[in-house]
Write an enzyme that holds these catalytic residues in place. Structure first.
Site, PDB file in Angstrom:
ATOM      1  N   SER A  33      52.873  33.895   1.530  1.00 23.89           N
ATOM      2  CA  SER A  33      53.269  32.795   2.414  1.00 23.89           C
ATOM      3  C   SER A  33      53.424  31.538   1.591  1.00 23.89           C
ATOM      4  O   SER A  33      52.595  31.231   0.738  1.00 23.89           O
ATOM      5  CB  SER A  33      52.179  32.509   3.450  1.00 23.89           C
ATOM      6  OG  SER A  33      51.933  33.629   4.237  1.00 23.89           O
ATOM      7  N   HIS A  69      57.714  35.211   5.312  1.00 23.28           N
ATOM      8  CA  HIS A  69      57.803  36.471   4.566  1.00 23.28           C
ATOM      9  C   HIS A  69      59.115  37.144   4.939  1.00 23.28           C
ATOM     10  O   HIS A  69      59.261  37.619   6.066  1.00 23.28           O
ATOM     11  CB  HIS A  69      56.660  37.418   4.932  1.00 23.28           C
ATOM     12  CG  HIS A  69      55.323  37.015   4.398  1.00 23.28           C
ATOM     13  ND1 HIS A  69      54.790  37.528   3.247  1.00 23.28           N
ATOM     14  CD2 HIS A  69      54.411  36.140   4.860  1.00 23.28           C
ATOM     15  CE1 HIS A  69      53.597  36.995   3.029  1.00 23.28           C
ATOM     16  NE2 HIS A  69      53.341  36.141   3.986  1.00 23.28           N
ATOM     17  N   HIS A  91      50.308  42.919   5.642  1.00 22.16           N
ATOM     18  CA  HIS A  91      48.866  42.704   5.587  1.00 22.16           C
ATOM     19  C   HIS A  91      48.139  43.716   6.463  1.00 22.16           C
ATOM     20  O   HIS A  91      48.721  44.272   7.399  1.00 22.16           O
ATOM     21  CB  HIS A  91      48.531  41.303   6.115  1.00 22.16           C
ATOM     22  CG  HIS A  91      49.277  40.185   5.440  1.00 22.16           C
ATOM     23  ND1 HIS A  91      50.578  39.866   5.775  1.00 22.16           N
ATOM     24  CD2 HIS A  91      48.903  39.326   4.462  1.00 22.16           C
ATOM     25  CE1 HIS A  91      50.983  38.850   5.017  1.00 22.16           C
ATOM     26  NE2 HIS A  91      50.004  38.502   4.217  1.00 22.16           N
ATOM     27  N   TYR A  93      46.089  42.899   8.688  1.00 21.04           N
ATOM     28  CA  TYR A  93      46.013  42.343  10.049  1.00 21.04           C
ATOM     29  C   TYR A  93      47.278  42.593  10.872  1.00 21.04           C
ATOM     30  O   TYR A  93      47.262  42.406  12.087  1.00 21.04           O
ATOM     31  CB  TYR A  93      45.665  40.847  10.033  1.00 21.04           C
ATOM     32  CG  TYR A  93      46.719  39.928   9.439  1.00 21.04           C
ATOM     33  CD1 TYR A  93      47.906  39.651  10.102  1.00 21.04           C
ATOM     34  CD2 TYR A  93      46.501  39.320   8.212  1.00 21.04           C
ATOM     35  CE1 TYR A  93      48.861  38.818   9.554  1.00 21.04           C
ATOM     36  CE2 TYR A  93      47.445  38.473   7.662  1.00 21.04           C
ATOM     37  CZ  TYR A  93      48.627  38.224   8.334  1.00 21.04           C
ATOM     38  OH  TYR A  93      49.572  37.404   7.779  1.00 21.04           O
ATOM     39  N   GLU A  94      48.352  43.041  10.223  1.00 16.92           N
ATOM     40  CA  GLU A  94      49.546  43.428  10.977  1.00 16.92           C
ATOM     41  C   GLU A  94      49.414  44.860  11.499  1.00 16.92           C
ATOM     42  O   GLU A  94      50.338  45.373  12.134  1.00 16.92           O
ATOM     43  CB  GLU A  94      50.795  43.288  10.096  1.00 16.92           C
ATOM     44  CG  GLU A  94      51.103  41.832   9.744  1.00 16.92           C
ATOM     45  CD  GLU A  94      52.213  41.683   8.713  1.00 16.92           C
ATOM     46  OE1 GLU A  94      53.385  41.652   9.111  1.00 16.92           O
ATOM     47  OE2 GLU A  94      51.895  41.603   7.499  1.00 16.92           O
ATOM     48  N   ALA A 121      49.043  32.266  -0.412  1.00 14.18           N
ATOM     49  CA  ALA A 121      48.588  30.964   0.061  1.00 14.18           C
ATOM     50  C   ALA A 121      47.127  31.138   0.442  1.00 14.18           C
ATOM     51  O   ALA A 121      46.731  32.206   0.918  1.00 14.18           O
ATOM     52  CB  ALA A 121      49.404  30.522   1.263  1.00 14.18           C
ATOM     53  N   MET A 216      44.006  36.334   3.136  1.00  8.78           N
ATOM     54  CA  MET A 216      44.047  37.625   3.835  1.00  8.78           C
ATOM     55  C   MET A 216      44.916  38.655   3.110  1.00  8.78           C
ATOM     56  O   MET A 216      45.486  39.546   3.739  1.00  8.78           O
ATOM     57  CB  MET A 216      44.583  37.426   5.258  1.00  8.78           C
ATOM     58  CG  MET A 216      43.854  36.340   6.045  1.00  8.78           C
ATOM     59  SD  MET A 216      44.528  36.151   7.685  1.00  8.78           S
ATOM     60  CE  MET A 216      43.875  34.527   8.146  1.00  8.78           C
ATOM     61  N   SER A 217      45.023  38.519   1.804  1.00 13.28           N
ATOM     62  CA  SER A 217      45.892  39.459   1.079  1.00 13.28           C
ATOM     63  C   SER A 217      45.341  39.685  -0.325  1.00 13.28           C
ATOM     64  O   SER A 217      44.169  39.439  -0.592  1.00 13.28           O
ATOM     65  CB  SER A 217      47.312  38.884   0.994  1.00 13.28           C
ATOM     66  OG  SER A 217      47.344  37.727   0.172  1.00 13.28           O
ATOM     67  N   ASN A 240      45.580  24.740   2.626  1.00  9.65           N
ATOM     68  CA  ASN A 240      44.723  24.109   3.636  1.00  9.65           C
ATOM     69  C   ASN A 240      43.287  24.071   3.125  1.00  9.65           C
ATOM     70  O   ASN A 240      42.914  24.813   2.209  1.00  9.65           O
ATOM     71  CB  ASN A 240      44.776  24.861   4.978  1.00  9.65           C
ATOM     72  CG  ASN A 240      44.259  26.285   4.867  1.00  9.65           C
ATOM     73  OD1 ASN A 240      44.979  27.197   4.465  1.00  9.65           O
ATOM     74  ND2 ASN A 240      42.994  26.480   5.193  1.00  9.65           N
ATOM     75  N   HIS A 252      49.122  27.732  10.635  1.00  8.46           N
ATOM     76  CA  HIS A 252      50.084  28.422   9.770  1.00  8.46           C
ATOM     77  C   HIS A 252      51.239  27.497   9.388  1.00  8.46           C
ATOM     78  O   HIS A 252      51.795  27.616   8.296  1.00  8.46           O
ATOM     79  CB  HIS A 252      50.613  29.688  10.444  1.00  8.46           C
ATOM     80  CG  HIS A 252      51.478  30.525   9.531  1.00  8.46           C
ATOM     81  ND1 HIS A 252      50.967  31.201   8.419  1.00  8.46           N
ATOM     82  CD2 HIS A 252      52.810  30.769   9.512  1.00  8.46           C
ATOM     83  CE1 HIS A 252      51.945  31.820   7.786  1.00  8.46           C
ATOM     84  NE2 HIS A 252      53.079  31.588   8.432  1.00  8.46           N
TER      85      HIS A 252
END
Ligand code: 8IG
Length: 277
Positions: A33, A69, A91, A93-94, A121, A216-217, A240, A252
């Site tokens: 991201s 993405h 990811h 989470y998808e 990110a 998260m990756s 962030n 996001h």
């Protein structure tokens, strides 16, 4: 199609060879991201033909569902190196399996890449790592409870599943990156499953664990890359301040905006690192 993830990676690499006309690639760059504009800066400095292949043509890839993405692989010639740029990743989470999450890395390895640059990110837990700054990943905490090596043993011809992760984020490559930009700092990346951000209590826990960055990756891809013998460079773009440490809630949109603002400088950094490989 074969259901073995290693066979699927070899099949994707065969399509890449056919579609790009390049027999082999040396370096893969996975863009997280906020890094999409950096990819364009990198491609603009490429020599020779730029070839794009959609994830859907390659088999084994899934289309990303996250803004920022896209789902293409770009083959470029960068400072004499044939480079595969994976624009976008998927990811856990998808809803994807660890094997699907690391498919791009395994396909790049099957396409000949010996080096992978994993970008993402991330939220910052360290006041020295400010929004807009790239940070070298020195090590990770994989808090996803997942491994790309879970399941049947890897097939004949691959290393076993009990993979050593010492110096996972290559100290040699971190040195190369610091030659390109001596101001780069290094930090520990905590990989979470998400997709929710952390509670302030969880951020306090991660800080006590020694984390500087949270996202998260990346962690599963790094493990998969090490398993197939690639050298790994990890780069986080701080977009962030982690939950409870800043004034505003995490969003996001702020991630994508910080990426766009830093695009040219981090795109230049990628090119500079690749030129030194
Ligand atoms: I960008 O603060 C980005 N990704 N888990 N927490 C987690 N993932 C992130 C964050 C964050 N910022």
């Amino acid at each position: 199609m074969s259901s073995d993830p290693f066979d699927e990676a070899v099949a994707s690499a065969a399509v890449l060879e056919k579609r790009t006309g390049r027999r082999s690639h040396e370096v893969a760059v996975v863009l997280g991201s906020g890094w999409l504009p950096a990819a364009d800066a990198l491609s603009a400095s490429a020599t020779g033909e730029v070839v794009e292949v959609g994830f859907s043509e390659l088999g084994g890839f899934r289309s990303p569902t996250v803004p920022g993405h896209s789902g293409v692989v770009r083959s470029i010639e960068c400072h004499g190196h044939p480079v595969l740029v994976l624009l976008g990743r998927v990811h856990l989470y998808e809803g994807h399996s660890p094997a699907t999450v690391v498919h791009g890395v395994r396909a790049a390895a099957a396409a000949g890449c010996r080096t992978v640059i994993l970008t993402n990110a991330a939220g910052s837990l360290n006041a020295r790592m400010r929004v807009g700054l790239p940070v070298l990943i020195r090590d990770h905490l994989n808090l996803t409870s997942a491994s790309p090596l879970a399941g049947p043993p890897p097939p004949e011809g691959y290393a076993g599943r009990f993979v050593d992760l010492t110096d996972l984020y290559s100290s040699r490559l971190r040195g190369v990156a610091r030659e390109a930009d001596p101001s780069l700092t290094e930090g520990v990346y905590a990989a979470m499953r998400g997709p929710h951000y952390e509670t302030p209590a969880e951020i306090a826990m991660l800080r006590s664990f020694g984390a500087d960055l949270v996202g998260m990756s990346t962690a599963l891809e790094a493990v998969a890359a090490r398993h197939v013998g690639m050298e790994v460079l990890g780069l986080s773009l701080v977009t962030n301040v982690a939950a409870g440490l800043g004034e505003s809630p995490v969003s996001h949109e702020e991630v994508v905006a910080a990426g766009a603002a830093a695009a040219r400088s981090v795109g230049g950094l990628l090119g500079d690192v690749i030129s030194r490989l």
